[in-house]
Enzyme design. Structure first.
Site, PDB file in Angstrom:
ATOM      1  N   ARG A 236       0.859  -1.188   0.000  1.00  0.00           N
ATOM      2  CA  ARG A 236       0.000   0.000   0.000  1.00  0.00           C
ATOM      3  C   ARG A 236       0.900   1.244   0.000  1.00  0.00           C
ATOM      4  NH1 ARG A 236      -3.431  -2.801  -1.539  1.00  0.00           N
ATOM      5  NH2 ARG A 236      -5.537  -3.151  -0.687  1.00  0.00           N
ATOM      6  N   GLU A 265      -3.386   7.339  -5.331  1.00  0.00           N
ATOM      7  CA  GLU A 265      -3.448   6.603  -6.591  1.00  0.00           C
ATOM      8  C   GLU A 265      -4.603   7.158  -7.400  1.00  0.00           C
ATOM      9  OE1 GLU A 265      -3.623   2.367  -6.028  1.00  0.00           O
ATOM     10  OE2 GLU A 265      -1.705   2.337  -5.008  1.00  0.00           O
ATOM     11  N   HIS A 284      -0.680  -0.175  -9.842  1.00  0.00           N
ATOM     12  CA  HIS A 284      -1.340  -1.109  -8.915  1.00  0.00           C
ATOM     13  C   HIS A 284      -1.898  -2.331  -9.670  1.00  0.00           C
ATOM     14  CE1 HIS A 284      -3.397  -1.233  -4.706  1.00  0.00           C
ATOM     15  NE2 HIS A 284      -3.102  -2.458  -5.143  1.00  0.00           N
TER      16      HIS A 284
HETATM   17  C1  DGY Z   1      -5.297  -6.216  -2.810  1.00  0.00           C
HETATM   18  O1  DGY Z   1      -6.011  -7.195  -3.080  1.00  0.00           O
HETATM   19  O2  DGY Z   1      -5.285  -5.704  -1.694  1.00  0.00           O
HETATM   20  C2  DGY Z   1      -4.415  -5.693  -3.897  1.00  0.00           C
HETATM   21  O3  DGY Z   1      -3.799  -4.517  -3.543  1.00  0.00           O
HETATM   22  C3  DGY Z   1      -5.167  -5.523  -5.191  1.00  0.00           C
HETATM   23  O4  DGY Z   1      -5.381  -6.763  -5.724  1.00  0.00           O
END
Ligand code: DGY
Length: 324
Positions: A236, A265, A284
């Site tokens: 993240r 983002e 991402h």
């Molecule tokens: C998640 O699943 O948390 C990822 O960041 C996106 O697939």
């Protein structure tokens, strides 16, 4: 029939299954619904299938009196006020496991591309600068024999560690507690956070974003990292202080960074990190394979349907709703 709001088009196989058991409204656009729209659409619903781009806060939950289940199509759920959901007795589902291998693959794509300056090489050619084989040109970090430091030896961290065996790397890991069994399986040694920063050539982040990990990577953390080390983040964006990262790359202390996640983002096109030669940013896409996204959608639908039927969610982040 139960009424459900799905905040973006998701793979058809999963949507079809949901439509057989509920009245489904899908937000049609390629962009997430703006917050007020999200609230308006969720207000009359029994179930919500949401994504990491949707802010599901206490106000939204309070304004949906019939809401009985929230199902996130992601493993991370830092966009959801889980405490507020729990207080209302609403189970929150997520999709662990199915995206582990895809995310570990993408992590390695970033490790390799950042260490070996693949994007720099492409940009070099595009700029018309490839005039000869240069003994001193585009020198990167050799991974064989280097140390990989994994921050968070959960499912994804362990899958990244497993792949390191083929590169002959020394492995360190850190986290809130030691995980001897997992660590033995992947050949990793526990180190406290500071030791891991001091000793790793590549540091890869695989912990969730929580109040404790927000800006875990700040100026102090970067100063502790080895000169020339690289940072990889597929977890993240909020775990990294981007201003501090920019300074550490700009002043040459870090050898580079590979980021699949940023804060915010998307990162604005004129953000200075975008223009850094040694920084590679992807949008991402850690879980972005056909198979993984299909499985994530199916898992999110399975959680949602279980919640609508009043059954325990197969993958629930707040199981205390069933006990207390
Ligand atoms: C998640 O699943 O948390 C990822 O960041 C996106 O697939």
């Amino acid at each position: 029939m139960n009424k459900v709001f799905v905040t973006r088009p998701i793979p058809q196989s999963a949507l079809g299954r949901l439509r057989r058991e509920a009245t489904v409204e899908v937000w049609p656009g390629p962009q997430p619904p703006p917050y007020q729209e999200l609230r308006r659409h969720v207000a009359p619903c029994d179930g919500l299938l949401c994504l990491l781009t949707d802010r599901v806060d206490a106000e939204l939950i309070a304004s949906a009196p019939r809401l009985r289940v929230i199902s996130q199509m992601a493993v991370g759920y830092d966009n959801i006020d889980v405490a507020a959901a729990t207080a209302r007795g609403i189970p929150v589902g997520h999709t662990p496991g199915v995206l582990t291998e895809a995310t570990a693959d993408l992590t390695w794509a970033l490790i390799l591309a950042t260490a070996r300056r693949v994007l720099d090489g492409v940009r070099f050619i595009e700029a018309g600068r490839w005039t000869t084989w240069d003994p001193m040109g585009l020198l990167g970090l050799e991974l064989h024999g280097a140390t990989l430091g994994i921050v968070g030896l959960g499912r994804i961290g362990a899958a990244v560690a497993r792949r390191a065996a083929g590169f002959g790397m020394r492995l360190l890991y850190t986290g809130p507690r030691e995980k001897p069994a997992v660590a033995a399986g992947v050949g990793a040694t526990y180190a406290d956070f500071e030791t891991l920063l001091r000793e790793s050539d590549v540091v890869s982040i695989h912990c969730p974003l929580t109040p404790a990990t927000r800006h875990l990577f700040d100026a102090r953390a970067f100063a502790l990292m080895k000169p020339g080390a690289i940072l990889i983040n597929t977890a993240r964006g909020g775990i990294v202080d981007h201003k501090a990262l920019l300074d550490a790359v700009r002043d040459g202390h870090l050898g580079g960074a590979g980021l699949d996640v940023t804060e915010p983002e998307p990162l604005p096109a004129d953000h200075p990190l975008m223009a850094q030669e040694r920084v590679l940013i992807t949008p991402h896409i850690g879980s972005a394979t056909v198979r993984t996204r299909t499985r994530m959608a199916e898992m999110a639908v399975a959680n949602l349907l279980a919640g609508l039927r009043g059954e325990p969610l197969p993958h629930c982040v707040n199981p205390e709703v069933y006990t207390g």
